[in-house]
Design a protein around this motif. Structure first.
Motif, PDB file in Angstrom:
ATOM      1  N   ASN A  96       0.805  -1.225   0.000  1.00 43.10           N
ATOM      2  CA  ASN A  96       0.000   0.000   0.000  1.00 43.10           C
ATOM      3  C   ASN A  96       0.838   1.276   0.000  1.00 43.10           C
ATOM      4  OD1 ASN A  96       0.947   0.077   2.617  1.00 43.10           O
ATOM      5  ND2 ASN A  96      -1.052   0.019   3.595  1.00 43.10           N
ATOM      6  N   LEU A  97       2.142   1.149  -0.184  1.00 48.04           N
ATOM      7  CA  LEU A  97       3.021   2.316  -0.150  1.00 48.04           C
ATOM      8  C   LEU A  97       2.647   3.350  -1.210  1.00 48.04           C
ATOM      9  CD1 LEU A  97       5.503   3.845   0.892  1.00 48.04           C
ATOM     10  CD2 LEU A  97       6.905   2.457  -0.652  1.00 48.04           C
ATOM     11  N   LYS A  98       2.406   2.914  -2.425  1.00 50.50           N
ATOM     12  CA  LYS A  98       2.086   3.871  -3.495  1.00 50.50           C
ATOM     13  C   LYS A  98       0.800   4.623  -3.186  1.00 50.50           C
ATOM     14  CE  LYS A  98       4.673   1.471  -7.058  1.00 50.50           C
ATOM     15  NZ  LYS A  98       4.656   0.680  -8.283  1.00 50.50           N
ATOM     16  N   ASN A  99      -0.199   3.941  -2.634  1.00 52.54           N
ATOM     17  CA  ASN A  99      -1.445   4.612  -2.256  1.00 52.54           C
ATOM     18  C   ASN A  99      -1.209   5.611  -1.128  1.00 52.54           C
ATOM     19  OD1 ASN A  99      -3.006   3.270  -4.146  1.00 52.54           O
ATOM     20  ND2 ASN A  99      -3.608   1.651  -2.740  1.00 52.54           N
ATOM     21  N   ALA A 100      -0.356   5.241  -0.168  1.00 55.41           N
ATOM     22  CA  ALA A 100      -0.032   6.156   0.932  1.00 55.41           C
ATOM     23  C   ALA A 100       0.655   7.415   0.395  1.00 55.41           C
ATOM     24  CB  ALA A 100       0.863   5.461   1.960  1.00 55.41           C
ATOM     25  N   LEU A 101       1.558   7.256  -0.564  1.00 56.04           N
ATOM     26  CA  LEU A 101       2.244   8.407  -1.147  1.00 56.04           C
ATOM     27  C   LEU A 101       1.257   9.330  -1.861  1.00 56.04           C
ATOM     28  CD1 LEU A 101       5.454   6.652  -2.520  1.00 56.04           C
ATOM     29  CD2 LEU A 101       5.283   8.183  -0.537  1.00 56.04           C
ATOM     30  N   LYS A 102       0.302   8.751  -2.570  1.00 60.75           N
ATOM     31  CA  LYS A 102      -0.737   9.561  -3.223  1.00 60.75           C
ATOM     32  C   LYS A 102      -1.559  10.313  -2.192  1.00 60.75           C
ATOM     33  CE  LYS A 102      -1.299   6.590  -7.269  1.00 60.75           C
ATOM     34  NZ  LYS A 102      -2.161   5.604  -7.934  1.00 60.75           N
ATOM     35  N   ASP A 103      -1.895   9.639  -1.098  1.00 61.27           N
ATOM     36  CA  ASP A 103      -2.695  10.251  -0.043  1.00 61.27           C
ATOM     37  C   ASP A 103      -1.932  11.399   0.627  1.00 61.27           C
ATOM     38  OD1 ASP A 103      -5.287  10.017   1.256  1.00 61.27           O
ATOM     39  OD2 ASP A 103      -4.162   9.537   3.077  1.00 61.27           O
ATOM     40  N   ILE A 104      -0.648  11.209   0.838  1.00 58.97           N
ATOM     41  CA  ILE A 104       0.181  12.269   1.430  1.00 58.97           C
ATOM     42  C   ILE A 104       0.162  13.503   0.542  1.00 58.97           C
ATOM     43  CG2 ILE A 104       2.585  12.930   1.921  1.00 58.97           C
ATOM     44  CD1 ILE A 104       2.970  10.022   2.964  1.00 58.97           C
ATOM     45  N   GLN A 105       0.342  13.321  -0.760  1.00 59.38           N
ATOM     46  CA  GLN A 105       0.350  14.447  -1.689  1.00 59.38           C
ATOM     47  C   GLN A 105      -1.017  15.130  -1.752  1.00 59.38           C
ATOM     48  OE1 GLN A 105       2.974  15.804  -3.188  1.00 59.38           O
ATOM     49  NE2 GLN A 105       4.324  14.262  -2.310  1.00 59.38           N
ATOM     50  N   LYS A 106      -2.062  14.341  -1.667  1.00 59.91           N
ATOM     51  CA  LYS A 106      -3.426  14.868  -1.785  1.00 59.91           C
ATOM     52  C   LYS A 106      -3.847  15.667  -0.551  1.00 59.91           C
ATOM     53  CE  LYS A 106      -8.151  13.170  -2.478  1.00 59.91           C
ATOM     54  NZ  LYS A 106      -8.981  11.965  -2.617  1.00 59.91           N
ATOM     55  N   LYS A 107      -3.465  15.191   0.637  1.00 60.04           N
ATOM     56  CA  LYS A 107      -3.981  15.770   1.885  1.00 60.04           C
ATOM     57  C   LYS A 107      -3.049  16.772   2.559  1.00 60.04           C
ATOM     58  CE  LYS A 107      -6.951  11.880   3.049  1.00 60.04           C
ATOM     59  NZ  LYS A 107      -7.216  10.784   3.986  1.00 60.04           N
ATOM     60  N   ASN A 108      -1.836  16.947   2.054  1.00 55.89           N
ATOM     61  CA  ASN A 108      -0.869  17.823   2.715  1.00 55.89           C
ATOM     62  C   ASN A 108      -0.288  18.832   1.739  1.00 55.89           C
ATOM     63  OD1 ASN A 108      -0.512  16.414   5.510  1.00 55.89           O
ATOM     64  ND2 ASN A 108      -0.438  14.775   4.008  1.00 55.89           N
ATOM     65  N   SER A 109      -0.151  20.060   2.200  1.00 54.99           N
ATOM     66  CA  SER A 109       0.341  21.150   1.372  1.00 54.99           C
ATOM     67  C   SER A 109       1.856  21.035   1.180  1.00 54.99           C
ATOM     68  CB  SER A 109      -0.008  22.480   2.042  1.00 54.99           C
ATOM     69  OG  SER A 109       0.607  23.545   1.371  1.00 54.99           O
ATOM     70  N   ASN A 110       2.266  20.786  -0.047  1.00 50.07           N
ATOM     71  CA  ASN A 110       3.687  20.710  -0.393  1.00 50.07           C
ATOM     72  C   ASN A 110       4.467  19.945   0.677  1.00 50.07           C
ATOM     73  OD1 ASN A 110       6.087  21.164  -1.747  1.00 50.07           O
ATOM     74  ND2 ASN A 110       6.330  23.239  -0.985  1.00 50.07           N
TER      75      ASN A 110
END
Length: 196
Positions: A96-110
């Protein structure tokens, strides 16, 4: 989980000239250097309006790979002021690492990502921690092809390479070693957290 190696420095605001090593026996002066470095990273991220995110990688199914999720849970339990991905309850691992990385980018500012993972080193390095600038490569010790992650990273050396099959260390790692490393890294982060 990956094998210990040095990473080339990237061009970030707070360069780490060389990897910072520490362990349970590290003196106060050396601990102060790491704490100051983390405080500077947190402060500059705030000035640049970047969200600091901790990405704690690993699985709670194997002692040797549980360092990341243990630290993630400890950070959450101690009220760290930054988002944490990867806990014992919700680990971030190869599937699930790739999904977590997408979620980090989506929910956090830069986001400025500080990744944390277990590592293999030499017998003498077991119990050491490495803090460095740049990404780490999770799953390297098990020859998994995963994306490099993190602007900075912690590696906790939980075991050493030997003639056994590369996955055997997962079962041969001592929980005592993993717990000591988890507490050590968590305390450094909490001591450096400007928002607490």
């Amino acid at each position: 989980m990956h094998t210990f190696r040095k990473y080339k420095n990237s061009h970030l605001q707070v360069p780490v000239k060389a990897p910072l090593h520490f362990n349970e026996e590290t003196g106060n002066a050396e601990r102060a250097v790491l704490t100051a470095k983390l405080k500077t990273i947190f402060s500059e991220a705030k000035e640049q309006q970047r969200a600091v995110v901790f990405l704690c990688i690993g699985s709670d199914r194997y002692i040797g790979d549980s360092l990341g999720p243990l630290i993630g849970s400890m950070l959450v339990e101690n009220g760290v002021s930054h988002p944490v991905y990867g806990t014992l309850e919700e680990p971030v691992h190869a599937f699930n690492l790739k999904n977590a990385l997408k979620d980090i980018q989506k929910k956090n500012s830069n986001p400025l990502v500080i990744s944390i993972d277990a590592s293999l080193g030499t017998k003498e390095q077991v119990g050491d921690v490495l803090f460095n600038e740049g990404p780490l490569v999770p799953g390297k010790a098990l020859e998994k092809m995963l994306p490099e992650v993190g602007d900075y990273h912690f590696q906790g050396i939980v075991n050493y390479l030997d003639p056994l099959p590369s996955s055997q260390f997962l079962n041969d790692t001592r929980l005592h070693t993993v717990m000591k490393l988890a507490k050590l890294i968590t305390q450094f982060i909490l001591d450096s957290d400007n928002e607490q």
